[in-house]
Design a protein around this motif. Structure first.
Motif, short mmCIF file in Angstrom:
data_model
loop_
_atom_site.label_atom_id
_atom_site.label_comp_id
_atom_site.label_asym_id
_atom_site.label_seq_id
_atom_site.Cartn_x
_atom_site.Cartn_y
_atom_site.Cartn_z
N LYS A 36 2.29 -6.72 -4.01
CA LYS A 36 2.08 -6.55 -2.69
C LYS A 36 2.02 -5.12 -2.61
O LYS A 36 0.78 -4.51 -1.92
CB LYS A 36 3.04 -7.18 -2.03
N GLN A 37 2.88 -4.07 -2.86
CA GLN A 37 2.77 -2.69 -2.49
C GLN A 37 1.63 -2.06 -3.00
O GLN A 37 0.71 -1.47 -2.36
CB GLN A 37 4.04 -1.93 -2.89
N GLU A 38 1.04 -2.44 -4.33
CA GLU A 38 -0.02 -2.04 -4.80
C GLU A 38 -1.26 -2.47 -3.99
O GLU A 38 -2.28 -1.65 -3.96
CB GLU A 38 -0.27 -2.22 -6.31
N LEU A 39 -1.24 -3.68 -3.70
CA LEU A 39 -2.51 -4.27 -3.07
C LEU A 39 -2.49 -3.53 -1.63
O LEU A 39 -3.52 -3.22 -1.19
CB LEU A 39 -2.08 -5.63 -2.50
N VAL A 40 -1.36 -3.33 -0.99
CA VAL A 40 -1.45 -2.49 0.40
C VAL A 40 -1.80 -1.20 0.03
O VAL A 40 -2.84 -0.70 0.94
CB VAL A 40 -0.18 -2.59 0.90
N LYS A 41 -1.29 -0.57 -0.93
CA LYS A 41 -2.04 1.01 -1.14
C LYS A 41 -3.33 0.96 -1.32
O LYS A 41 -4.15 1.68 -0.55
CB LYS A 41 -1.27 1.62 -2.37
N ASP A 42 -3.81 0.13 -2.23
CA ASP A 42 -5.27 -0.07 -2.33
C ASP A 42 -6.11 -0.21 -1.13
O ASP A 42 -7.37 0.47 -0.93
CB ASP A 42 -5.70 -1.09 -3.46
N TYR A 43 -5.63 -1.30 -0.40
CA TYR A 43 -6.55 -1.52 0.86
C TYR A 43 -6.25 -0.69 1.98
O TYR A 43 -7.37 -0.23 2.65
CB TYR A 43 -5.73 -2.99 1.33
N MET A 44 -5.24 0.00 2.03
CA MET A 44 -5.07 0.96 3.32
C MET A 44 -5.82 2.34 2.84
O MET A 44 -6.32 3.02 3.85
CB MET A 44 -3.67 1.30 3.38
N ASP A 45 -5.86 2.76 1.78
CA ASP A 45 -6.61 4.07 1.34
C ASP A 45 -6.22 5.25 2.37
O ASP A 45 -6.99 5.60 2.94
CB ASP A 45 -8.13 3.66 1.34
N LEU A 46 -4.85 5.49 2.43
CA LEU A 46 -4.42 6.70 3.29
C LEU A 46 -4.77 7.90 2.88
O LEU A 46 -4.36 8.19 1.55
CB LEU A 46 -3.15 6.30 3.55
N ASN A 47 -4.72 8.87 3.38
CA ASN A 47 -4.72 10.16 3.22
C ASN A 47 -3.15 10.46 2.85
O ASN A 47 -2.61 9.98 3.45
CB ASN A 47 -5.58 11.04 4.12
N VAL A 126 -3.35 -1.19 12.59
CA VAL A 126 -4.17 -2.40 12.79
C VAL A 126 -4.52 -3.05 11.64
O VAL A 126 -4.38 -4.27 11.19
CB VAL A 126 -5.24 -2.56 14.23
N ARG A 127 -5.23 -2.40 10.90
CA ARG A 127 -5.74 -2.69 9.39
C ARG A 127 -4.72 -3.09 8.57
O ARG A 127 -4.76 -4.17 7.92
CB ARG A 127 -6.55 -1.49 8.82
N TYR A 128 -3.26 -2.42 8.72
CA TYR A 128 -2.33 -2.99 7.92
C TYR A 128 -1.54 -4.20 8.43
O TYR A 128 -1.59 -5.12 7.39
CB TYR A 128 -1.11 -1.70 7.93
N PHE A 129 -1.75 -4.39 9.53
CA PHE A 129 -1.27 -5.68 10.07
C PHE A 129 -2.09 -7.05 9.78
O PHE A 129 -1.85 -8.11 9.78
CB PHE A 129 -0.82 -5.68 11.49
#
Length: 154
Positions: A36-47, A126-129
């Motif tokens: 899940k954390q890897e999926l969140v990391k890929d999806y969020m694409d945070l600076n 909001v993208r995260y939630f």
């Protein structure tokens, strides 16, 4: 017949009834091939700046969320164990516990929505939630699909 069905159901749904905080992560990993954390990391694409602020909040949220998931799984397990012998009282008690769990989850999300919004951009929050709700609904739908409805088998 009902007891046999419930026994087979519980055995076949071992992931759903494991009391491990990682059970929903395992289901997500089986669907997406990622933790899940890897999926969140890929999806969020945070600076870098967003990442520094986001991940500690995410970790705190996950710790609290996982406790609620364990509680939810206990409710489901209670239902599965009592399915063949539910009374009005026991069914209502289980439903009240599920609704209470839902309320706790909404409160948790509101709490962390505020924290994330203060730390990072509102759209990113909001993208995260949006992702979180998608993943939770996917997990709950999988579990729900495996659950028999009350008096489904006569």
């Amino acid at each position: 017949m009902k007891n046999l069905f419930i026994t087979i159901f519980i055995m076949a749904s071992g992931v759903a009834f494991a009391q491990s905080p990682q059970q929903d992560v395992a289901l997500i990993q089986s669907i997406f091939g990622k933790e899940k954390q890897e999926l969140v990391k890929d999806y969020m694409d945070l600076n870098k700046e967003q990442s520094t602020k986001f991940w500690p909040i995410y970790e705190a949220y996950e710790n609290e969320r996982q406790a609620l998931v364990r509680e939810r799984l206990q409710n489901i397990s209670n239902y599965a164990q009592k399915y063949g012998e539910l009374t009005e009282e026991s069914a209502e008690k289980i439903m009240a516990s599920i609704l209470n769990n839902d309320e706790k989850l909404v409160k948790l999300e509101k709490k962390y929505l505020k924290k994330m919004r203060k730390a990072i951009d509102g759209i990113v929050t909001v993208r995260y939630f949006q992702l979180e709700n998608y993943l939770r609904n996917l997990v709950f739908a999988k579990i729900q699909a495996d659950l028999p409805c009350i008096q489904e088998i006569e």
